[in-house]
Design a protein around this motif. Structure first.
Motif, PDB file in Angstrom:
ATOM      1  N   LEU A  47     -10.642  -5.239 -39.080  1.00 36.83           N
ATOM      2  CA  LEU A  47     -10.944  -6.537 -38.527  1.00 36.83           C
ATOM      3  C   LEU A  47     -10.991  -6.887 -37.330  1.00 36.83           C
ATOM      4  O   LEU A  47     -11.702  -6.719 -36.685  1.00 36.83           O
ATOM      5  CB  LEU A  47      -9.782  -7.486 -39.655  1.00 36.83           C
ATOM      6  N   ILE A  48      -9.426  -6.322 -36.101  1.00 43.35           N
ATOM      7  CA  ILE A  48      -9.730  -6.526 -34.709  1.00 43.35           C
ATOM      8  C   ILE A  48     -10.819  -5.561 -33.345  1.00 43.35           C
ATOM      9  O   ILE A  48     -11.266  -6.160 -33.358  1.00 43.35           O
ATOM     10  CB  ILE A  48      -8.607  -5.986 -35.012  1.00 43.35           C
ATOM     11  N   ASN A  49     -10.748  -4.197 -33.976  1.00 41.74           N
ATOM     12  CA  ASN A  49     -11.728  -3.770 -33.412  1.00 41.74           C
ATOM     13  C   ASN A  49     -13.038  -3.926 -33.682  1.00 41.74           C
ATOM     14  O   ASN A  49     -13.969  -4.427 -32.640  1.00 41.74           O
ATOM     15  CB  ASN A  49     -11.737  -2.280 -34.196  1.00 41.74           C
ATOM     16  N   SER A  50     -13.488  -4.028 -34.745  1.00 43.47           N
ATOM     17  CA  SER A  50     -14.819  -4.894 -35.438  1.00 43.47           C
ATOM     18  C   SER A  50     -15.417  -6.571 -34.531  1.00 43.47           C
ATOM     19  O   SER A  50     -16.220  -6.639 -34.533  1.00 43.47           O
ATOM     20  CB  SER A  50     -15.529  -5.077 -36.963  1.00 43.47           C
ATOM     21  N   ALA A  51     -14.512  -7.213 -34.912  1.00 43.91           N
ATOM     22  CA  ALA A  51     -14.554  -8.578 -34.691  1.00 43.91           C
ATOM     23  C   ALA A  51     -14.467  -8.254 -32.628  1.00 43.91           C
ATOM     24  O   ALA A  51     -15.650  -8.991 -32.053  1.00 43.91           O
ATOM     25  CB  ALA A  51     -13.352  -9.693 -34.885  1.00 43.91           C
ATOM     26  N   TYR A  52     -14.064  -8.044 -32.049  1.00 39.82           N
ATOM     27  CA  TYR A  52     -13.952  -7.869 -30.525  1.00 39.82           C
ATOM     28  C   TYR A  52     -14.911  -7.106 -30.518  1.00 39.82           C
ATOM     29  O   TYR A  52     -15.411  -7.595 -29.029  1.00 39.82           O
ATOM     30  CB  TYR A  52     -12.758  -6.840 -30.008  1.00 39.82           C
ATOM     31  N   LYS A  53     -15.818  -6.211 -30.483  1.00 41.49           N
ATOM     32  CA  LYS A  53     -17.183  -5.145 -30.389  1.00 41.49           C
ATOM     33  C   LYS A  53     -18.169  -5.897 -30.498  1.00 41.49           C
ATOM     34  O   LYS A  53     -18.954  -6.795 -29.831  1.00 41.49           O
ATOM     35  CB  LYS A  53     -17.217  -4.215 -30.925  1.00 41.49           C
TER      36      LYS A  53
ATOM     37  N   LEU B 229     -21.521 -17.295 -24.497  1.00 42.87           N
ATOM     38  CA  LEU B 229     -21.353 -16.471 -23.973  1.00 42.87           C
ATOM     39  C   LEU B 229     -19.880 -17.645 -23.668  1.00 42.87           C
ATOM     40  O   LEU B 229     -18.996 -16.841 -23.825  1.00 42.87           O
ATOM     41  CB  LEU B 229     -21.895 -16.942 -22.097  1.00 42.87           C
ATOM     42  N   TYR B 230     -19.088 -18.673 -23.639  1.00 44.42           N
ATOM     43  CA  TYR B 230     -17.955 -19.229 -23.849  1.00 44.42           C
ATOM     44  C   TYR B 230     -17.239 -18.623 -24.387  1.00 44.42           C
ATOM     45  O   TYR B 230     -16.243 -18.066 -24.888  1.00 44.42           O
ATOM     46  CB  TYR B 230     -17.902 -20.875 -23.165  1.00 44.42           C
ATOM     47  N   GLY B 231     -17.945 -18.653 -25.505  1.00 47.24           N
ATOM     48  CA  GLY B 231     -17.007 -18.790 -27.239  1.00 47.24           C
ATOM     49  C   GLY B 231     -16.357 -17.406 -27.335  1.00 47.24           C
ATOM     50  O   GLY B 231     -15.668 -16.686 -27.842  1.00 47.24           O
ATOM     51  N   SER B 232     -17.624 -16.336 -26.767  1.00 50.76           N
ATOM     52  CA  SER B 232     -17.039 -15.070 -26.670  1.00 50.76           C
ATOM     53  C   SER B 232     -16.149 -14.424 -25.402  1.00 50.76           C
ATOM     54  O   SER B 232     -15.947 -13.222 -25.798  1.00 50.76           O
ATOM     55  CB  SER B 232     -18.641 -13.779 -26.484  1.00 50.76           C
ATOM     56  N   TYR B 233     -16.587 -15.039 -24.494  1.00 53.72           N
ATOM     57  CA  TYR B 233     -15.315 -15.458 -23.612  1.00 53.72           C
ATOM     58  C   TYR B 233     -14.357 -15.499 -24.111  1.00 53.72           C
ATOM     59  O   TYR B 233     -13.092 -15.017 -23.606  1.00 53.72           O
ATOM     60  CB  TYR B 233     -15.970 -15.699 -22.301  1.00 53.72           C
ATOM     61  N   TRP B 234     -13.928 -16.225 -24.744  1.00 54.85           N
ATOM     62  CA  TRP B 234     -12.493 -17.498 -25.181  1.00 54.85           C
ATOM     63  C   TRP B 234     -11.834 -15.944 -26.072  1.00 54.85           C
ATOM     64  O   TRP B 234     -10.892 -15.900 -26.240  1.00 54.85           O
ATOM     65  CB  TRP B 234     -12.427 -18.501 -25.897  1.00 54.85           C
ATOM     66  N   TYR B 235     -13.046 -15.499 -27.139  1.00 50.42           N
ATOM     67  CA  TYR B 235     -12.512 -14.947 -27.769  1.00 50.42           C
ATOM     68  C   TYR B 235     -11.721 -13.451 -27.530  1.00 50.42           C
ATOM     69  O   TYR B 235     -10.698 -12.455 -27.873  1.00 50.42           O
ATOM     70  CB  TYR B 235     -13.623 -14.316 -29.033  1.00 50.42           C
ATOM     71  N   VAL B 236     -12.879 -12.863 -27.004  1.00 50.87           N
ATOM     72  CA  VAL B 236     -11.988 -11.262 -26.353  1.00 50.87           C
ATOM     73  C   VAL B 236     -11.298 -11.561 -25.125  1.00 50.87           C
ATOM     74  O   VAL B 236      -9.634 -10.893 -24.487  1.00 50.87           O
ATOM     75  CB  VAL B 236     -13.359 -10.858 -25.267  1.00 50.87           C
ATOM     76  N   GLN B 237     -10.778 -12.500 -24.154  1.00 47.40           N
ATOM     77  CA  GLN B 237      -9.718 -12.819 -23.251  1.00 47.40           C
ATOM     78  C   GLN B 237      -8.370 -13.511 -23.724  1.00 47.40           C
ATOM     79  O   GLN B 237      -7.640 -13.003 -23.305  1.00 47.40           O
ATOM     80  CB  GLN B 237     -10.743 -14.044 -22.226  1.00 47.40           C
ATOM     81  N   TYR B 238      -8.775 -14.333 -25.151  1.00 47.06           N
ATOM     82  CA  TYR B 238      -7.447 -14.993 -25.428  1.00 47.06           C
ATOM     83  C   TYR B 238      -7.218 -14.492 -27.134  1.00 47.06           C
ATOM     84  O   TYR B 238      -5.529 -15.058 -27.445  1.00 47.06           O
ATOM     85  CB  TYR B 238      -7.459 -16.653 -24.276  1.00 47.06           C
ATOM     86  N   THR B 239      -7.951 -14.860 -27.344  1.00 42.94           N
ATOM     87  CA  THR B 239      -7.622 -14.631 -28.957  1.00 42.94           C
ATOM     88  C   THR B 239      -7.192 -13.259 -30.081  1.00 42.94           C
ATOM     89  O   THR B 239      -7.163 -13.206 -30.746  1.00 42.94           O
ATOM     90  CB  THR B 239      -9.094 -15.087 -29.609  1.00 42.94           C
ATOM     91  N   SER B 240      -8.739 -12.174 -29.099  1.00 39.87           N
ATOM     92  CA  SER B 240      -7.978 -10.914 -29.732  1.00 39.87           C
ATOM     93  C   SER B 240      -6.782  -9.864 -29.885  1.00 39.87           C
ATOM     94  O   SER B 240      -6.160 -10.825 -28.097  1.00 39.87           O
ATOM     95  CB  SER B 240      -9.535  -9.503 -28.936  1.00 39.87           C
ATOM     96  N   ASP B 241      -6.696  -9.360 -30.199  1.00 43.03           N
ATOM     97  CA  ASP B 241      -5.307  -8.487 -29.647  1.00 43.03           C
ATOM     98  C   ASP B 241      -5.479  -7.562 -29.458  1.00 43.03           C
ATOM     99  O   ASP B 241      -4.366  -7.039 -28.582  1.00 43.03           O
ATOM    100  CB  ASP B 241      -4.362  -8.220 -31.299  1.00 43.03           C
ATOM    101  N   LEU B 242      -6.671  -7.386 -28.919  1.00 37.43           N
ATOM    102  CA  LEU B 242      -7.159  -6.445 -27.608  1.00 37.43           C
ATOM    103  C   LEU B 242      -7.549  -6.516 -26.192  1.00 37.43           C
ATOM    104  O   LEU B 242      -7.936  -7.573 -26.372  1.00 37.43           O
ATOM    105  CB  LEU B 242      -7.947  -5.263 -28.102  1.00 37.43           C
ATOM    106  N   PRO B 243      -6.545  -6.009 -25.491  1.00 39.63           N
ATOM    107  CA  PRO B 243      -7.159  -6.338 -23.948  1.00 39.63           C
ATOM    108  C   PRO B 243      -8.521  -6.764 -23.832  1.00 39.63           C
ATOM    109  O   PRO B 243      -8.795  -5.970 -24.303  1.00 39.63           O
ATOM    110  CB  PRO B 243      -6.229  -5.206 -22.699  1.00 39.63           C
TER     111      PRO B 243
END
Length: 376
Positions: A169-175, A216-230
């Motif tokens: 779940l974590i990797n797939s959402a991040y990618k 772009l903003y939605g994906s930026y926010w997820y990658v930057q702040y929501t995901s458990d991956l850096p």
């Protein structure tokens, strides 16, 4: 573990003489099953309303249908010993048929969310659950449901796939979110695969579409702040801190007809604090969400949040509105030192503050404050 294994045992080896008891029958047949029927009726009311107004309730269909589906699966496995009851016979005969139209609507609703916002861990898990549910419903029609219990083995395989494989779940959402962000950056020739290039940021502000800006903003926010991956290196400073959306891309996070002030501060979590004047020290991490759906459309200021208040150990409110508004004119990246706010015998030490403020409406957008509370 005992009850889970006992439940699985009885799934694969049907009981012949044992009975679950009268209390079980009363709870399942005369309390929970009627509640399940009412839930189905409510969902069909939602469905007919959606057909009339030609819009789906935002973010609600998926949750409600998932709850109904879970209830259906539980009833399917535990009511076999009461097949002589007419209501139970009707359940096994028509239950799946009643559920199928709702699942179809759920698939449409999830598809709309995925198309608009991409994968997150929750949406990916919803998709996997729908696949499992489709298998369960199909098995219920094969030889009168003789193979339905093997659906739980399939569920175990799905859980393993979603947790321990590279496609978890974590990797797939991040990618998914990162690829969504890359697609937009390549579209406007802003990205070379490793870092942002030099481009006219004012020109980008004028040419980027509202849809691409929001994505772009939605994906930026997820990658930057929501995901458990850096987040990748190009999205962070040399000391690994997050770069704000406007600083990173040089554009506002949304098209605004109103004047909105932004403030982002991220200090250090490793400061040394003098606690000799205080009796208590407590960490806090508080978010205030102002978004609200109005007539099916999300309004970032729909909750009418005009003041921001923090509470101490005694439940007393401490209004920090004026403090926050005074900060919004400062350079939030100039120091790593925490920010202090003193209110009588209570002091708040902020290590992170993020908020927006709509000056026309005099309302706060989503606000996050983190830090420590000191009290005498």
């Amino acid at each position: 573990m005992f009850f889970v294994n006992t439940f699985a045992q009885y799934l694969f080896y049907r009981r012949e003489e044992e009975s679950s008891g009268k209390a079980f029958k009363v709870i399942m047949l005369y309390i929970l099953l009627p509640v399940f029927v009412v839930l189905l009726a409510v969902l069909y009311a939602y469905l007919f309303k959606a057909l009339i107004v030609r819009t789906l309730p935002n973010g609600q269909i998926n949750l409600f249908v998932s709850c109904a589906s879970c209830a259906y699966i539980v009833f399917y496995f535990v009511l076999r010993e009461h097949e002589a009851v007419p209501a139970v016979r009707a359940f096994y005969r028509f239950g799946a048929l009643v559920l199928i139209p709702l699942v179809c609507v759920q698939i449409v609703a999830v598809g709309i969310r995925l198309h608009a916002y991409g994968f997150t861990g929750w949406r990916f898990s919803s998709l996997l659950f729908i696949i499992f549910l489709a298998v369960m419903l199909a098995l219920s029609f094969v030889k009168n449901g003789s193979f339905a219990h093997y659906g739980l083995l399939f569920l175990a395989a799905v859980i393993l796939f979603a947790s321990v494989t590279p496609f978890n779940l974590i990797n797939s959402a991040y990618k998914s979110q990162y690829a969504r962000m890359e697609k937009i950056l390549y579209k406007y020739e802003l990205f070379d695969g490793e870092t942002l290039g030099d481009y006219d940021r004012d020109a980008l502000e004028r040419t980027i579409t509202r849809e691409d800006r929001d994505a772009l903003y939605g994906s930026y926010w997820y990658v930057q702040y929501t995901s458990d991956l850096p987040a990748p290196e190009w999205m962070r400073t040399e000391n690994k801190k997050a770069i704000s959306f406007s600083d990173l891309f040089g554009i506002a996070s949304d098209l605004r007809d109103e004047n909105v002030r932004e403030f982002e501060f991220s200090g250090t979590d490793y400061a040394v604090y003098d606690i000799s004047l205080f009796n208590t020290m407590k960490y806090f991490d508080t978010s205030f969400y102002n978004g609200k759906y109005i007539d099916g459309v999300m309004d970032d200021y729909g909750a009418e949040m005009s003041r921001i208040r923090l509470f101490d150990n005694n439940g007393r409110a401490h209004d920090i509105t004026d403090f926050l508004l005074a900060l919004s004119g400062e350079d939030s990246t100039k120091t790593d030192d925490p920010l202090w706010y003193n209110d009588g015998n209570v002091s708040f030490c902020f290590t992170e503050i993020t908020f927006t403020y709509n000056e026309e409406r005099q309302l706060f957008g989503t606000t996050t404050v983190k830090g420590y509370r000191f009290a005498r």
